[in-house]
Every structure is written in structure tokens, then in C-alpha cells.
Design a protein around this motif. Sequence first.
Motif, PDB file in Angstrom:
ATOM      1  N   ALA A 140       0.819  -1.220   0.000  1.00 56.98           N
ATOM      2  CA  ALA A 140       0.000   0.000   0.000  1.00 56.98           C
ATOM      3  C   ALA A 140       0.852   1.270   0.000  1.00 56.98           C
ATOM      4  O   ALA A 140       0.503   2.270  -0.642  1.00 56.98           O
ATOM      5  CB  ALA A 140      -0.911  -0.015   1.222  1.00 56.98           C
ATOM      6  N   SER A 141       1.978   1.241   0.701  1.00 62.09           N
ATOM      7  CA  SER A 141       2.817   2.446   0.792  1.00 62.09           C
ATOM      8  C   SER A 141       3.409   2.799  -0.578  1.00 62.09           C
ATOM      9  O   SER A 141       3.678   3.977  -0.855  1.00 62.09           O
ATOM     10  CB  SER A 141       3.933   2.252   1.812  1.00 62.09           C
ATOM     11  OG  SER A 141       4.719   1.114   1.501  1.00 62.09           O
ATOM     12  N   ILE A 142       3.601   1.793  -1.427  1.00 65.28           N
ATOM     13  CA  ILE A 142       4.115   2.051  -2.778  1.00 65.28           C
ATOM     14  C   ILE A 142       3.011   2.712  -3.614  1.00 65.28           C
ATOM     15  O   ILE A 142       3.238   3.729  -4.276  1.00 65.28           O
ATOM     16  CB  ILE A 142       4.601   0.728  -3.420  1.00 65.28           C
ATOM     17  CG1 ILE A 142       5.839   0.230  -2.670  1.00 65.28           C
ATOM     18  CG2 ILE A 142       4.856   0.893  -4.917  1.00 65.28           C
ATOM     19  CD1 ILE A 142       6.355  -1.128  -3.102  1.00 65.28           C
ATOM     20  N   TYR A 143       1.812   2.138  -3.542  1.00 62.44           N
ATOM     21  CA  TYR A 143       0.685   2.752  -4.277  1.00 62.44           C
ATOM     22  C   TYR A 143       0.430   4.174  -3.787  1.00 62.44           C
ATOM     23  O   TYR A 143       0.172   5.078  -4.581  1.00 62.44           O
ATOM     24  CB  TYR A 143      -0.588   1.910  -4.105  1.00 62.44           C
ATOM     25  CG  TYR A 143      -0.652   0.759  -5.093  1.00 62.44           C
ATOM     26  CD1 TYR A 143      -0.955   0.986  -6.435  1.00 62.44           C
ATOM     27  CD2 TYR A 143      -0.400  -0.544  -4.698  1.00 62.44           C
ATOM     28  CE1 TYR A 143      -1.011  -0.052  -7.359  1.00 62.44           C
ATOM     29  CE2 TYR A 143      -0.457  -1.595  -5.610  1.00 62.44           C
ATOM     30  CZ  TYR A 143      -0.764  -1.343  -6.940  1.00 62.44           C
ATOM     31  OH  TYR A 143      -0.819  -2.368  -7.843  1.00 62.44           O
ATOM     32  N   ASP A 144       0.525   4.380  -2.470  1.00 68.20           N
ATOM     33  CA  ASP A 144       0.249   5.715  -1.933  1.00 68.20           C
ATOM     34  C   ASP A 144       1.334   6.709  -2.363  1.00 68.20           C
ATOM     35  O   ASP A 144       1.048   7.882  -2.625  1.00 68.20           O
ATOM     36  CB  ASP A 144       0.124   5.665  -0.405  1.00 68.20           C
ATOM     37  CG  ASP A 144      -1.125   4.891   0.023  1.00 68.20           C
ATOM     38  OD1 ASP A 144      -1.905   4.496  -0.859  1.00 68.20           O
ATOM     39  OD2 ASP A 144      -1.314   4.667   1.233  1.00 68.20           O
ATOM     40  N   GLY A 145       2.574   6.227  -2.474  1.00 71.29           N
ATOM     41  CA  GLY A 145       3.663   7.072  -2.968  1.00 71.29           C
ATOM     42  C   GLY A 145       3.410   7.477  -4.415  1.00 71.29           C
ATOM     43  O   GLY A 145       3.639   8.633  -4.802  1.00 71.29           O
TER      44      GLY A 145
END
Length: 399
Positions: A140-145
Motif C-alpha cells: 500500500a505504501s508504494i501505491y500511496d507514494g
Amino acid sequence: MSDLFSKFDPLIQQREDLLSTGLTDPFNLVMEKVESPTVAICNGRRTILLGTYNYMGMTFDPDVVAAGKKALDEYGSGTTGSRVLNGTYAGHKAVEDALKDFYAMDHAMVFSTGYQANLGIISTIAGKDDYIILDIDSHASIYDGCALGNAQIVPFRHNDVEALEKRLKRVPEGAGKLVVLEGVYSMLGDIAPLKEMVAISKANGAMVLVDEAHSMGFIGENGRGVAEAQGIIDDVDFIIGTFSKSVGTVGGFCVSNHPKFEILRLVCRPYVFTASLPPSVVATAATSIRKLMDGADKRAHLWENSKRLHAGLRQLGFQLGTDEPQSAIIAVIMPDLETGAAMWEALLKEGLYVNLARPPATPANMTLLRCSLCAEHSGDQVEEILGMFAAAGRATGCI
Ligand SMILES: Cc1ncc(COP(=O)(O)O)c(C=O)c1O
């Protein structure tokens, strides 16, 4: 007035249905006391921990704990400021030096969490007119980035080298390209074919970022991760990692050899506009990272644990996320959420904690019991764990 919470109604209903059966809430368990990296007291009962990210068991390492206490005494409880203002202490520089030594890289930048490291680095280096080509099962942190930076997102099928190449070839000529991969994918515990993927990315003019959150400390000769194990760490432009797993505390980082890397400290919003980590945390992280450099014996024992658990669960008849153990994560696939929750509770009653994982965190709508091993699990504990899976599996009809 429209109720902005109405979009959560289906989830609220599903949760109420599940808990109305008398099930213990799997997402609200309290650790009343933590005795070691592998044992805690939950609901008054001694419970073996098989669902933490404490892969190298550093949380109770005496040197790590002592370093934290000393920093608390000498520097106080927090920095109360951003890294670019009053929030850079000697300890922040020391942990960045430890990371540079650990990875043998020129630059290291520490964030307050791994989530923020992905958010900050990805959104800062890939902006509006750039393309991010990423594995569809990315964290999720990659998508949010990606969303924060507003880049064009081009997902490709999980771990599919040909699909990555096809997507790369479709990116308009001259556009900025960032390929984002993970070393270990945390839901199924499978590793990426980084060697092939990095070569294809480079051949197509892309920069590469690899998130090694679940491999740091354990995988690779020096614990640098899957990129090291596959012999291509020098071809990776950015490695993202976290202190919340093998390092045993909290925090995130990016290491890189890019000559202009240091400018990110001035332009990366999730680095600039938030308080830096407390001195005790960076002191524990620096000590832990330096000890992980000599972690070969622990790494070998963790592999033994992973292989034994994988083989034992398979023998019992459970369906697993990978055919062979590829990391410290062994995922047990459940037929549905209800059975998964029942099995999770039966294991807890046996005295074992695992992670219940469900969509949207999981791929392909799967319900998983995620087991993550620790270098501090003894061989006897792994046998005990297998006995608990056998009992719970029979009690719930899973095997
Ligand atoms: C692949 C991956 N990247 C980043 C993170 C975020 O790490 P942190 O807990 O430090 O925010 C996680 C956490 O689970 C993760 O699995």
C-alpha cells in the motif's frame, strides 16, 4: 447531510456478522506482556508469536536495549522537530552511517517509518509526467507514494518478467521511468525474479527501486536482501527498507549511490514536514543494524526454521503460498474468511498467534494465515507450532 461513513457499511456489516458468532476479534488482540521476541501473554495465556516481523529477533537484544536506554538518558524522549530543522541529532547521523556500511552504499536517508520512506522517495522522484511501472501486488505504501506524486501508474502481473517488459516498451519515448519492485512479497512470502527484472528495466532506460522490507537482515550473504542474493544490488538505484522488521524498532530508510541523492533531503515532503525519530529509536536501530552485519548464524537458523515449518505444514495437508520456502514468511491459504477466522481463533486457544490477512491486503481475494518465523524460535518451538496447527486444523475441519 450525507453521512460520509456510509461507504463503510458493507465492511461494518461483515465485521458484525463475524463477531456475532462469538469470535475473538482477530484485528484487536492485546499483547498484555511481551516476554521475548517469540513469546507474549495474550488473554492471560502464554502465546508463541508466529505473526511478527521480528525476523532476526533483535527486539530484546541486550546491546540494542542498552543503546536505547542510554540515548533516552542522554538526549531525552524526542526531538520535537523535523530533520531539516532541530531534529537531526548525532544519533540520526550514526544510524545513516550504519546503513551506508550495512549496504556498502554512498547515501542513506532515514524516515520516521518505512511507509513514509516509500511515500517520500517515490512521490519525489516520479512526478506528474513520469511513469511508474510496478508489480500489481505492491505494498500500500508504494501505491500511496505513486498517488502522492501524481505519476502515471502502469501495473504489471505479479512477478511476470514478460509483462514488465511489455509495459516498459509501451511507455512513451523520452518519458521518465521508475520500476518499483519488492524483494519479498509479504502476503505469500514469495521472492521476485529481480535479476531478470532489473536487467530488463535497465535495458529499457528505467531507474529501479526495490523495497527490501521483508528481506533485510535475513536474505543475501550479508543480509542486504534479495538484490544481494541474486547478485544485482549494484544495478538497483534505490533500496527502501524499514526498521520495523528485522531491525526490531520503528523507522524507514532509502539507500542509494545516486550522486545527486542528498538533494532529496530538501524536496521530499514526507521527510521535511514531519518530526524525526526519537533518539532512543535511532540508537536501537544503529546498534541493531551493526549487529545484523554479523548475523550469519542467525540467518542460517532462520532458514532452518522456515524450511521445517514449510515442510511440516505441507505434510499436515495445508495449502501454502509457495511450493518451496522462499523467505521467513509461510502463508497458509484458507478457503474463506469464516474458516480463516475460526482457524485463527483455534490457534490462539492452542497458544499460537499468527496473522489473519484478508482482502484488500491479500492478492486474488485470498484469506491467509500468515506465519512469520524468527531467528529466535527454537527448533522445539517450531515442532510445538506444528502440533498446534495439527490440533487446530482438525478441530476446525481444515485438514
Ligand atoms: C513491503 C513493505 N514496505 C513498506 C512497509 C512499511 O513499513 P513500516 O512498518 O516501517 O511503515 C511495509 C510494512 O508492512 C511493507 O510490508
